[in-house]
Design a protein around this motif. Structure first.
Motif, mmCIF file in Angstrom:
data_model
loop_
_atom_site.group_PDB
_atom_site.id
_atom_site.type_symbol
_atom_site.label_atom_id
_atom_site.label_comp_id
_atom_site.label_asym_id
_atom_site.label_seq_id
_atom_site.Cartn_x
_atom_site.Cartn_y
_atom_site.Cartn_z
ATOM 1 N N ARG A 69 -61.228 -78.281 5.795
ATOM 2 C CA ARG A 69 -60.860 -77.163 6.657
ATOM 3 C C ARG A 69 -59.358 -77.263 6.940
ATOM 4 O O ARG A 69 -58.833 -78.357 7.097
ATOM 5 C CB ARG A 69 -61.647 -77.212 7.961
ATOM 6 N N TRP A 70 -58.697 -76.114 7.037
ATOM 7 C CA TRP A 70 -57.252 -76.140 7.276
ATOM 8 C C TRP A 70 -56.988 -76.277 8.775
ATOM 9 O O TRP A 70 -56.540 -75.369 9.461
ATOM 10 C CB TRP A 70 -56.575 -74.896 6.698
ATOM 11 N N VAL A 71 -57.297 -77.477 9.278
ATOM 12 C CA VAL A 71 -57.091 -77.820 10.684
ATOM 13 C C VAL A 71 -56.403 -79.181 10.736
ATOM 14 O O VAL A 71 -56.444 -79.955 9.778
ATOM 15 C CB VAL A 71 -58.422 -77.878 11.468
ATOM 16 N N PRO A 99 -54.993 -86.776 -0.189
ATOM 17 C CA PRO A 99 -55.093 -85.747 0.853
ATOM 18 C C PRO A 99 -55.427 -84.365 0.305
ATOM 19 O O PRO A 99 -55.005 -83.993 -0.787
ATOM 20 C CB PRO A 99 -53.708 -85.763 1.492
ATOM 21 N N LEU A 100 -56.194 -83.621 1.086
ATOM 22 C CA LEU A 100 -56.428 -82.203 0.823
ATOM 23 C C LEU A 100 -55.892 -81.363 1.982
ATOM 24 O O LEU A 100 -56.358 -80.249 2.206
ATOM 25 C CB LEU A 100 -57.927 -81.921 0.648
ATOM 26 N N ARG A 101 -54.921 -81.889 2.674
ATOM 27 C CA ARG A 101 -54.361 -81.208 3.849
ATOM 28 C C ARG A 101 -52.879 -81.532 3.920
ATOM 29 O O ARG A 101 -52.454 -82.632 3.587
ATOM 30 C CB ARG A 101 -55.077 -81.683 5.114
ATOM 31 N N ALA A 102 -52.103 -80.555 4.321
ATOM 32 C CA ALA A 102 -50.666 -80.746 4.531
ATOM 33 C C ALA A 102 -50.260 -79.957 5.761
ATOM 34 O O ALA A 102 -51.001 -79.106 6.258
ATOM 35 C CB ALA A 102 -49.875 -80.291 3.314
ATOM 36 N N ASP A 103 -49.070 -80.239 6.254
ATOM 37 C CA ASP A 103 -48.598 -79.603 7.490
ATOM 38 C C ASP A 103 -47.921 -78.277 7.170
ATOM 39 O O ASP A 103 -46.711 -78.113 7.325
ATOM 40 C CB ASP A 103 -47.641 -80.548 8.217
ATOM 41 N N LEU A 114 -50.520 -80.632 -3.402
ATOM 42 C CA LEU A 114 -51.816 -81.307 -3.325
ATOM 43 C C LEU A 114 -52.433 -81.473 -4.712
ATOM 44 O O LEU A 114 -53.038 -82.510 -5.014
ATOM 45 C CB LEU A 114 -52.753 -80.535 -2.397
ATOM 46 N N ILE A 115 -52.281 -80.469 -5.563
ATOM 47 C CA ILE A 115 -52.776 -80.577 -6.937
ATOM 48 C C ILE A 115 -52.039 -81.696 -7.676
ATOM 49 O O ILE A 115 -52.657 -82.501 -8.395
ATOM 50 C CB ILE A 115 -52.625 -79.235 -7.682
#
Length: 223
Positions: A69-71, A99-103, A114-115
């Motif tokens: 989730r993008w949280v 990671p599958l999340r960034a700021d 991410l890819i």
């Protein structure tokens, strides 16, 4: 699909954790490295608890979520937060989290980076998936905005996904990455999900996204 029924959830979680640790060990011995992909949510928590205590060379294991989730990570709905609390601790603490999340405000803005971080660790050695009663897996939801593109043979490894059932925007592994995994396990509980996965086996991935992996999946179920 190969269906495994267990007398209770506790035995299922233990046996599944043992199976996953054995398969990771095989990959480590054969290749010197392994990639494990796992779902978020609370269902796989007992599997993570057992895996975190397994003695293996976790420093050569990379772990990536099926989706996120993008949280922010401190959000209770963060899958990354659950992963750190239940799996990436004890003996498994040295494992590398991909990671599958960034700021960034949206997942689209972070996709390229991410890819780039994910690709060197593909194909997935051991893939553990969950499934919703709507037959979604990862963040491949029926009716999602980018579902058709994510199911395509030429889909990039990761895509942003939005769907009514998803709540927040998501980032997800796409169907080609899931299908390329060397070993695939699906973990489900309860009568409704058993009925759903039996129904999914007769539907197209567009109607039932979990169907994209069922021909190669080991399905683990307990009431």
């Amino acid at each position: 699909m190969e269906f495994h029924e267990y007398p209770d959830r506790e035995m299922m979680m233990l046996r599944l954790a043992q199976r996953i640790s054995s398969e990771l060990g095989e990959s480590l011995r054969a290749n010197g490295r392994a990639t494990l992909s796992v779902p978020g949510g609370t269902t796989p928590g007992p599997v993570f608890d057992t895996l975190s205590g397994v003695d293996m060379d976790w420093s050569q294991v990379c772990v990536v979520l099926n989706d996120e989730r993008w949280v922010a990570e401190d959000n209770p709905r963060s899958n990354t937060r659950l992963l750190r609390e239940r799996l990436l601790r004890a003996k498994a603490a040295p494992a590398k989290l991909i990671p599958l999340r960034a700021d960034t405000p949206t997942p689209e803005e972070a996709l390229d980076g991410l890819i780039e971080g994910l690709v060197p660790h593909l194909p997935i050695s051991v893939l553990l998936l969950g499934m919703g009663e709507d037959m979604h897996t990862a963040s491949l939801f029926p009716g999602a905005d980018n579902l058709e593109a994510a199911l395509a043979a030429d889909a990039p490894p990761l895509m942003a996904m939005r769907a009514k059932a998803a709540g927040e925007p998501r980032i997800t592994l796409t169907a080609p990455v899931l299908r390329a995994a060397l070993r695939v396990h699906v973990l489900i509980t309860g009568a409704a999900k058993r009925a759903a996965i039996e129904r999914a086996a007769k539907l197209s991935p567009r109607e039932a996204p979990i169907a994209c992996v069922l021909d190669q999946a080991q399905v683990h179920w307990a009431e």
